[in-house]
Write a protein that holds these residues in place. Structure first.
Motif, PDB file in Angstrom:
ATOM      1  N   TRP A  51       0.830  -1.199   0.000  1.00  0.00           N
ATOM      2  CA  TRP A  51       0.000   0.000   0.000  1.00  0.00           C
ATOM      3  C   TRP A  51       0.866   1.252   0.000  1.00  0.00           C
ATOM      4  N   ARG A  52       1.890   1.255   0.851  1.00  0.00           N
ATOM      5  CA  ARG A  52       2.750   2.426   0.952  1.00  0.00           C
ATOM      6  C   ARG A  52       3.540   2.641  -0.340  1.00  0.00           C
ATOM      7  N   GLY A  53       4.056   1.537  -0.894  1.00  0.00           N
ATOM      8  CA  GLY A  53       4.811   1.659  -2.134  1.00  0.00           C
ATOM      9  C   GLY A  53       3.960   2.205  -3.261  1.00  0.00           C
ATOM     10  N   TRP A  54       2.712   1.712  -3.357  1.00  0.00           N
ATOM     11  CA  TRP A  54       1.795   2.211  -4.375  1.00  0.00           C
ATOM     12  C   TRP A  54       1.484   3.686  -4.151  1.00  0.00           C
ATOM     13  N   ARG A  55       1.206   4.051  -2.889  1.00  0.00           N
ATOM     14  CA  ARG A  55       0.861   5.440  -2.576  1.00  0.00           C
ATOM     15  C   ARG A  55       1.984   6.403  -2.939  1.00  0.00           C
ATOM     16  N   ASN A  56       3.221   5.987  -2.680  1.00  0.00           N
ATOM     17  CA  ASN A  56       4.358   6.886  -2.877  1.00  0.00           C
ATOM     18  C   ASN A  56       4.856   6.937  -4.320  1.00  0.00           C
ATOM     19  N   HIS A  57       4.539   5.904  -5.125  1.00  0.00           N
ATOM     20  CA  HIS A  57       5.148   5.826  -6.463  1.00  0.00           C
ATOM     21  C   HIS A  57       4.136   5.550  -7.584  1.00  0.00           C
ATOM     22  N   LYS A  58       2.855   5.742  -7.303  1.00  0.00           N
ATOM     23  CA  LYS A  58       1.837   5.401  -8.301  1.00  0.00           C
ATOM     24  C   LYS A  58       1.966   6.246  -9.568  1.00  0.00           C
ATOM     25  N   ASN A  59       2.423   7.489  -9.442  1.00  0.00           N
ATOM     26  CA  ASN A  59       2.494   8.349 -10.627  1.00  0.00           C
ATOM     27  C   ASN A  59       3.508   7.843 -11.647  1.00  0.00           C
ATOM     28  N   GLU A  60       4.635   7.291 -11.151  1.00  0.00           N
ATOM     29  CA  GLU A  60       5.601   6.713 -12.084  1.00  0.00           C
ATOM     30  C   GLU A  60       5.000   5.511 -12.821  1.00  0.00           C
ATOM     31  N   ILE A  61       4.227   4.690 -12.076  1.00  0.00           N
ATOM     32  CA  ILE A  61       3.609   3.518 -12.685  1.00  0.00           C
ATOM     33  C   ILE A  61       2.537   3.954 -13.690  1.00  0.00           C
ATOM     34  N   PHE A  62       1.788   5.013 -13.352  1.00  0.00           N
ATOM     35  CA  PHE A  62       0.805   5.534 -14.301  1.00  0.00           C
ATOM     36  C   PHE A  62       1.481   5.988 -15.595  1.00  0.00           C
ATOM     37  N   THR A  63       2.634   6.646 -15.462  1.00  0.00           N
ATOM     38  CA  THR A  63       3.365   7.114 -16.638  1.00  0.00           C
ATOM     39  C   THR A  63       3.731   5.952 -17.550  1.00  0.00           C
ATOM     40  N   ILE A  64       4.166   4.849 -16.955  1.00  0.00           N
ATOM     41  CA  ILE A  64       4.528   3.666 -17.739  1.00  0.00           C
ATOM     42  C   ILE A  64       3.301   3.099 -18.458  1.00  0.00           C
ATOM     43  N   MET A  65       2.188   2.968 -17.724  1.00  0.00           N
ATOM     44  CA  MET A  65       0.958   2.441 -18.337  1.00  0.00           C
ATOM     45  C   MET A  65       0.521   3.307 -19.509  1.00  0.00           C
ATOM     46  N   GLU A  66       0.554   4.625 -19.321  1.00  0.00           N
ATOM     47  CA  GLU A  66       0.125   5.544 -20.372  1.00  0.00           C
ATOM     48  C   GLU A  66       1.011   5.421 -21.604  1.00  0.00           C
ATOM     49  N   ASP A  67       2.315   5.359 -21.400  1.00  0.00           N
ATOM     50  CA  ASP A  67       3.244   5.290 -22.524  1.00  0.00           C
ATOM     51  C   ASP A  67       3.076   3.978 -23.294  1.00  0.00           C
ATOM     52  N   ALA A 302      -4.086   7.948 -16.902  1.00  0.00           N
ATOM     53  CA  ALA A 302      -4.356   7.005 -15.821  1.00  0.00           C
ATOM     54  C   ALA A 302      -4.455   7.762 -14.506  1.00  0.00           C
ATOM     55  N   ARG A 303      -5.342   7.316 -13.643  1.00  0.00           N
ATOM     56  CA  ARG A 303      -5.448   7.908 -12.316  1.00  0.00           C
ATOM     57  C   ARG A 303      -6.005   6.868 -11.358  1.00  0.00           C
ATOM     58  N   GLU A 304      -5.804   7.115 -10.088  1.00  0.00           N
ATOM     59  CA  GLU A 304      -6.271   6.201  -9.052  1.00  0.00           C
ATOM     60  C   GLU A 304      -7.627   6.635  -8.550  1.00  0.00           C
ATOM     61  N   LEU A 305      -8.511   5.654  -8.366  1.00  0.00           N
ATOM     62  CA  LEU A 305      -9.752   5.883  -7.645  1.00  0.00           C
ATOM     63  C   LEU A 305      -9.554   5.305  -6.249  1.00  0.00           C
ATOM     64  N   GLY A 306      -9.203   6.146  -5.311  1.00  0.00           N
ATOM     65  CA  GLY A 306      -8.848   5.684  -3.974  1.00  0.00           C
ATOM     66  C   GLY A 306     -10.022   5.603  -3.042  1.00  0.00           C
ATOM     67  N   ALA A 307      -9.724   5.647  -1.738  1.00  0.00           N
ATOM     68  CA  ALA A 307     -10.752   5.466  -0.722  1.00  0.00           C
ATOM     69  C   ALA A 307     -11.850   6.526  -0.811  1.00  0.00           C
ATOM     70  N   ASN A 308     -11.480   7.749  -1.204  1.00  0.00           N
ATOM     71  CA  ASN A 308     -12.480   8.803  -1.310  1.00  0.00           C
ATOM     72  C   ASN A 308     -13.483   8.534  -2.419  1.00  0.00           C
ATOM     73  N   ASP A 309     -13.063   7.745  -3.425  1.00  0.00           N
ATOM     74  CA  ASP A 309     -13.943   7.425  -4.547  1.00  0.00           C
ATOM     75  C   ASP A 309     -14.702   6.121  -4.330  1.00  0.00           C
ATOM     76  N   THR A 310     -14.007   5.122  -3.802  1.00  0.00           N
ATOM     77  CA  THR A 310     -14.595   3.794  -3.672  1.00  0.00           C
ATOM     78  C   THR A 310     -15.128   3.505  -2.284  1.00  0.00           C
ATOM     79  N   HIS A 311     -14.731   4.328  -1.292  1.00  0.00           N
ATOM     80  CA  HIS A 311     -15.188   4.188   0.095  1.00  0.00           C
ATOM     81  C   HIS A 311     -14.741   2.871   0.729  1.00  0.00           C
TER      82      HIS A 311
END
Length: 339
Positions: A51-67, A302-311
């Motif tokens: 969870w922590r790794g995803w939270r701290n580095h999700k934007n880099e992973i999104f960049t890879i998915m988009e490319d 790409a973007r994350e739908l986190g706890a605020n979106d999915t509850h």
């Protein structure tokens, strides 16, 4: 883009486009997958997805998915005979404009509508001219596939292929909707309805050939094209064609008709087991004309739908890309509806 991220993107794009032997060589695939996994773990700062790794580095992973999707989505039809024959691609990421040239006396069939009806828009286009297709956003949700890849449950090609397939299904739906409506506006002379008859099909082929001054191809689903096999005399076809008929149910070189057949891939209506593509229609189309126009804007997001979106504490990633699909059919084609 950061050099490390660019290196991962390059490796994944090379693997997905088969520039490295990922699909054909198990040993090479293993090392390719491991190299990408290690690169992901380097981004996350640990050897597992947390969870922590995803939270701290999700934007880099999104960049890879988009490319990766920006690069590979326009290549999805490279191995499809149907797409090679009928689809013209343009890619905004490569500097292409959303602009296609259409011939005289063409009918543009729009593909953006609610579905479940035949009341589709059409527009008469007089004279050779340019037009653009309307674009819209398509989306998929992922998370589990990335986690399964990092845990070595699935391979890199499998993970990316699932993302591509989700997007491609949306594009295919729009293409097949337009194909289902093809022939609605044809004059009676270019339509045949009834039991398949080889003489009637030959006459329809000749009409399209003379009207368009081109060779023609036949397009239909496997079910539709199989009707032609019933009109073939097995006594005078070659052994290889007999084998093709026995194994595939169709003879795509259309022995006795002088034209070839192109199979339209079949798919289900979403959420059902009903076929989406008309299984009764065989289209007689001028050869070397790409009736389907597809424009990729090259802007995948790409973007994350986190706890605020999915509850809840699930991590739901949504990936969107903008695509336009349109079909332009010449007046001079035929449609044989087998009943």
């Amino acid at each position: 883009m950061d050099k490390n991220l660019q290196s991962i993107c390059n490796l994944m794009n090379d693997a997905c486009s088969n520039r490295v032997a990922t699909f054909s060589n198990a040993e090479t695939a293993k090392y390719t997958d491991e190299a990408v996994r290690e690169a992901f773990f380097s981004i996350l700062g640990e050897d597992k997805l947390t969870w922590r790794g995803w939270r701290n580095h999700k934007n880099e992973i999104f960049t890879i998915m988009e490319d990766v999707l920006n690069t590979n989505l326009p290549l999805a039809g490279e191995n499809s005979t149907f797409y090679k024959q009928f689809v013209e691609y343009k890619n905004g990421a490569l500097g292409d404009k959303n602009e296609f040239v259409v011939e005289d006396n063409s009918v543009l069939i729009a593909t953006r509508f609610s579905g479940n009806h035949w009341d589709t828009d059409r527009k008469k286009l007089h004279g050779k001219r340019n037009f653009s297709v309307d674009t819209e956003w398509l989306y998929i949700h992922i998370f589990d596939d990335l986690e399964r890849f990092l845990k070595r449950i699935i391979t890199l090609p499998e993970a990316v292929a699932k993302m591509q397939k989700g997007m491609q299904n949306g594009i295919d739906d729009r293409i097949f909707t337009a194909f289902n409506g093809a022939g609605t506006y044809l004059p009676p002379a270019f339509q045949v309805t009834g039991t398949y008859d080889r003489i009637k099909m030959t006459e329809l082929i000749q009409k399209v050939q003379y009207a368009s001054q081109k060779n023609v191809v036949l397009a239909g689903t496997k079910t539709a094209l199989s009707a032609i096999a019933e009109g073939i005399d097995a006594k005078w076809i070659s052994n290889s064609q007999k084998e093709e008929m026995a194994t595939k149910g169709v003879v795509l070189d259309m022995t006795g008709l002088g034209v070839v057949g192109v199979e339209i891939p079949q798919t289900f209506v979403r959420g059902t087991y009903d076929f989406k593509v008309d299984n009764k229609s065989i289209l007689v189309l001028p050869d070397n004309e790409k009736f389907i126009k597809v424009f990729f804007e090259g802007d995948t997001r790409a973007r994350e739908l986190g706890a605020n979106d999915t509850h809840d504490q699930t991590i739901d990633t949504q990936i969107q890309t903008k695509v336009g699909v349109g079909c332009v059919f010449s007046n001079v084609f035929g449609k044989y509806t087998v009943e």
